[in-house]
Design a protein around this motif. Structure first.
Motif, PDB file in Angstrom:
ATOM      1  N   ARG A 104       0.845  -1.199   0.000  1.00  0.00           N
ATOM      2  CA  ARG A 104       0.000   0.000   0.000  1.00  0.00           C
ATOM      3  C   ARG A 104       0.879   1.246   0.000  1.00  0.00           C
ATOM      4  NH1 ARG A 104      -4.754  -0.876   4.446  1.00  0.00           N
ATOM      5  NH2 ARG A 104      -4.935   1.375   4.087  1.00  0.00           N
ATOM      6  N   TRP A 133      -7.740   2.808  -1.482  1.00  0.00           N
ATOM      7  CA  TRP A 133      -8.261   3.227  -0.177  1.00  0.00           C
ATOM      8  C   TRP A 133      -8.328   4.761  -0.151  1.00  0.00           C
ATOM      9  CZ3 TRP A 133      -5.067  -0.841  -0.914  1.00  0.00           C
ATOM     10  CH2 TRP A 133      -5.363  -2.057  -0.257  1.00  0.00           C
ATOM     11  N   TYR A 138     -11.193   1.168   2.587  1.00  0.00           N
ATOM     12  CA  TYR A 138     -11.140   0.534   1.281  1.00  0.00           C
ATOM     13  C   TYR A 138     -12.300   1.013   0.416  1.00  0.00           C
ATOM     14  CZ  TYR A 138     -11.665  -2.985  -2.350  1.00  0.00           C
ATOM     15  OH  TYR A 138     -11.831  -3.611  -3.555  1.00  0.00           O
ATOM     16  N   GLY A 185     -12.421  -3.929   3.663  1.00  0.00           N
ATOM     17  CA  GLY A 185     -11.016  -3.608   3.817  1.00  0.00           C
ATOM     18  C   GLY A 185     -10.165  -4.766   4.259  1.00  0.00           C
ATOM     19  N   ALA A 188      -9.452  -6.775   1.256  1.00  0.00           N
ATOM     20  CA  ALA A 188      -8.482  -6.086   0.396  1.00  0.00           C
ATOM     21  C   ALA A 188      -7.066  -6.241   0.950  1.00  0.00           C
ATOM     22  CB  ALA A 188      -8.853  -4.613   0.285  1.00  0.00           C
TER      23      ALA A 188
END
Length: 239
Positions: A104, A133, A138, A185, A188
């Motif tokens: 991320r 995000w 998310y 989330g 994800a």
């Protein structure tokens, strides 16, 4: 009608050339006079008809038999109204390169992109998957399947916080490894972990756009024309 000397001479010549002389009677003269009268009236009528035709040729426009109006309209041709259109002006407010896949990465949204329509585009490997995000929450997953020249892109559509966003680019098929539909989330984050780390040449851009009035020139579009969106992604809409 007066019989002229030439008329009488013609009459006598005709009588003398018709065989034995039988003499000219009053009836002969009368019949001859009537023939001469009819011939002259016919000639006069023909001349009159020709005169009327010539007069009509100068009076009636060619190719029509309409009567010319007494008042002829004259005026100035109306000038076309000016067309007012709009030109789409784009400004790139963010352009960053990165290479980490399976992680991320956070990007701060510039201030001018928080109050204007903004396109967010990620340039990534073909068929790679891009998770997004916003403000730590998310939002969605996109596929890098839009070809732009020699590159492939994913167009991100953001709907909430404009202050920051995070993306994670993972190889194609990473979402399938989860074994079920990606819902929240946690799902994800699990996709990112299963994808593992790798590297690729990638970049992200943010373009804000505005419209300005115009009458002509490059990029000037009018109400009856479609306005193409800037190359790349979808607009970042308001909250």
């Amino acid at each position: 009608m007066t019989i002229t000397e030439n008329d009488l001479r013609d009459l006598f010549d005709t009588d003398s050339g018709g065989g034995p002389c039988r003499g000219v009677t009053v009836a002969d003269v009368d019949r001859r006079a009537r023939r001469i009268r009819r011939r002259r009236l016919g000639a006069a009528g023909g001349a009159a008809a020709v005169g009327l035709a010539v007069a009509a040729a100068f009076t009636v426009p060619a190719g029509t038999t309409d009567v010319v109006p007494e008042d002829v309209w004259t005026g100035v041709m109306s000038q076309p109204e000016k067309r007012y259109g709009a030109r789409l002006v784009t400004t790139t407010v963010l352009s960053e390169r990165f290479s980490d896949m399976g992680r991320r990465i956070r990007f701060d949204v510039p201030g001018q992109a928080r109050s204007q329509q903004t396109w967010v585009t990620v340039y990534c490997p073909p068929e790679a998957e891009v998770l997004l995000w916003e403000g730590g929450r998310y939002h969605n997953v996109y596929v890098c399947d839009q070809r732009l020249g020699e590159e492939f892109t994913a167009a991100l559509s953001t709907v909430s916080s404009r202050e920051r966003l995070e993306i994670a680019v993972v190889p194609a098929g990473s979402v399938e490894k989860l074994g079920r539909p990606l819902i929240d989330g946690d799902d994800a984050q699990r996709v990112v972990e299963l994808a593992g780390r790798s590297r690729a040449d990638m970049r992200i851009t943010m373009d804000v756009y505005r419209s300005e009035p115009c009458q002509s020139g490059p990029g000037c579009r009018f109400a009856d024309e479609s306005v193409p969106a800037p190359s790349g992604g979808y607009p970042l809409s308001g909250d």
